[in-house]
Design an enzyme around this catalytic site. Structure first.
Site, short mmCIF file in Angstrom:
data_model
loop_
_atom_site.label_atom_id
_atom_site.label_comp_id
_atom_site.label_asym_id
_atom_site.label_seq_id
_atom_site.Cartn_x
_atom_site.Cartn_y
_atom_site.Cartn_z
CD GLU A 37 14.86 -16.97 4.52
OE1 GLU A 37 16.47 -17.57 5.13
OE2 GLU A 37 14.72 -17.20 3.49
CB THR A 39 14.97 -20.52 11.65
OG1 THR A 39 15.69 -20.66 10.09
CG2 THR A 39 12.74 -20.56 11.86
CB SER A 71 37.79 -6.63 -3.95
OG SER A 71 36.90 -5.52 -4.25
N GLY A 134 24.09 -7.25 -2.53
CA GLY A 134 22.52 -6.54 -1.60
C GLY A 134 21.19 -7.49 -2.04
CB ALA A 135 20.45 -9.78 -4.89
N GLY A 136 20.98 -10.06 -1.33
CA GLY A 136 20.50 -11.56 -0.72
C GLY A 136 20.69 -12.70 -0.78
CG ASP A 184 23.59 -16.18 5.21
OD1 ASP A 184 22.13 -16.99 4.97
OD2 ASP A 184 23.22 -15.09 5.13
#
Ligand code: GLA
Length: 394
Positions: A37, A39, A71, A134-136, A184
């Site tokens: 994380e 990194t 959307s 928003g939950a990562g 991501d």
């Protein structure tokens, strides 16, 4: 909603938006990060995997040079001329005030593709998603990767997956204004069934590493705390700045060039906070390498302690956890999880727990009970398996 539900929604949206025949449907997943994380923007190592939750983009061609995006995130579609994108982005503060924030993701991708030289005629895009926002879990990377895949095909740009991940990150950094790394987008573009993506964020070399949870009788549980985070603001940016400061004080290009043997010197040349930020990155890089080796040599049952050490480092040294995430991790471990840690950028979002398949109910119940006892909102708990990356669905 399921990925099938997102697909149906995208089709319906497109039918409402355009009279032209549907040209195709593309989709891209969210991700969890197994370990590694913060990194990525330090040119280090990460080990994420794509999850079954996906964003779907359905497209029709237009006979002019305008792009319109619709959307399920907002009632109104947004339409601009393709050439106008160059005036909208980049903006110093991220999302252009002329487009709503959600639209900066797909329009930012169209802009970044044009910046990379891609050209094509107008397009209508309908986007729907079942990746929790928003939950990562990288709902934004899923939008970027689905849009980039669609436009790459429609415009015949011929970019490969890594190039499309870079396009997605550019949109995120310069059109949306979130100073994130590339993990991501790479996870969303390159995901594979049953494998995590071991990524060297300096060279962008990626290798699929079998996770083997299914064969080992294990599951990966996601605990979404519903504490929402935004990486375009505050803490994420500050952590990035601390890492840059630490690298500068050590005379290296990035913290990738520092290893655990250098930490004693680091402690002498910087303030305590910067040192602890540096120590997290340096030890986390090592934990990613150890996790990859452990997975290969001993399988997923053996990585629990590395996950726990990673969480402690994020909580104590990098200081990006929140009480809800700590509660998720501690209660899962107390109920028998082999390992657990927060996942993603932090300041909210989700934790993951590695559990025995037959302990799913017991761990879920224990986590829910711990949240209730602390007066926290009820978390959403579900399992994920490593899944395929971005693709054209039809
Ligand atoms: C967010 C960012 C990534 C990465 C993680 C932390 O998800 O988008 O680039 O920095 O946080 O590991």
């Amino acid at each position: 909603m399921t990925a099938a539900g997102a697909r149906a929604d995208a089709m319906t949206l497109l039918a409402d938006l355009s009279d032209a025949p549907r040209e195709g449907v593309w989709s891209a997943p969210g991700r969890v990060n197994l370990i590694g994380e913060h990194t990525d923007y330090n040119e280090g190592f990460v080990l994420p995997f794509a999850i079954p939750h996906r964003t779907v983009a359905a497209a029709a061609r237009r006979d002019d040079d305008r792009i319109r995006v619709a959307s399920t995130f907002a009632p109104e579609p947004v339409e601009v001329a393709l050439a106008e994108l160059d005036e909208l982005f980049p903006t110093a503060t991220g999302a252009s005030p002329r487009v709503p924030e959600w639209a900066a993701y797909p329009l930012g991708v169209a802009w970044a593709l044009r910046q990379a030289g891609a050209r094509g005629s107008g397009v209508d895009l309908a986007i729907a998603s079942d990746v929790p926002v928003g939950a990562g879990l990288s709902s934004s990377a899923a939008i970027e990767s689905a849009t980039a895949s669609a436009l790459n095909d429609l415009w015949g740009a011929g970019l490969d997956r890594t190039a499309l991940a870079r396009i997605g990150r550019r949109a995120e950094n310069e059109a949306v204004g979130a100073p994130t790394g590339i993990m991501d987008q790479m996870a969303s573009m390159l995901g594979e069934t049953d494998a995590a993506i071991f990524l060297d964020c300096r060279s962008l070399e990626a290798e699929a590493v079998a996770v083997g949870v299914i064969d080992a009788g294990l599951e990966v549980l996601v605990i979404d705390t519903h504490v929402s985070h935004a990486h375009s603001t505050g803490g994420y940016r500050e952590r990035r700045a601390s890492c840059e400061k630490g690298a500068e004080l050590l005379g290296v290009l990035s913290l990738r060039d520092v290893d655990t043997a250098d930490l004693a010197r680091a402690e002498r040349v910087m303030d305590d906070v910067t040192f602890r930020r540096v120590r997290h990155i340096v030890t986390e890089n090592q934990r990613v390498l150890d996790t990859v080796r452990t997975l290969r040599e001993h399988g997923p049952r053996a990585i629990g302690d590395l996950l726990v050490a990673s969480h402690a480092s994020m909580r104590d040294d990098f200081e990006i956890s929140v009480p809800e995430l700590d509660t998720a991790v501690e209660s899962a471990l107390a109920a028998g999880a082999l390992g657990a840690r927060m996942t993603g950028g932090g300041f909210g979002g989700a934790a993951i727990a590695l559990i025995e398949r037959d302990a799913e109910q017991a761990v879920t119940d224990a986590v829910r009970a711990a949240f209730a006892a602390s007066g926290y909102a009820e978390p959403t708990v579900f399992t994920v398996v490593p899944s395929a990356g971005a693709q054209r669905d039809d």
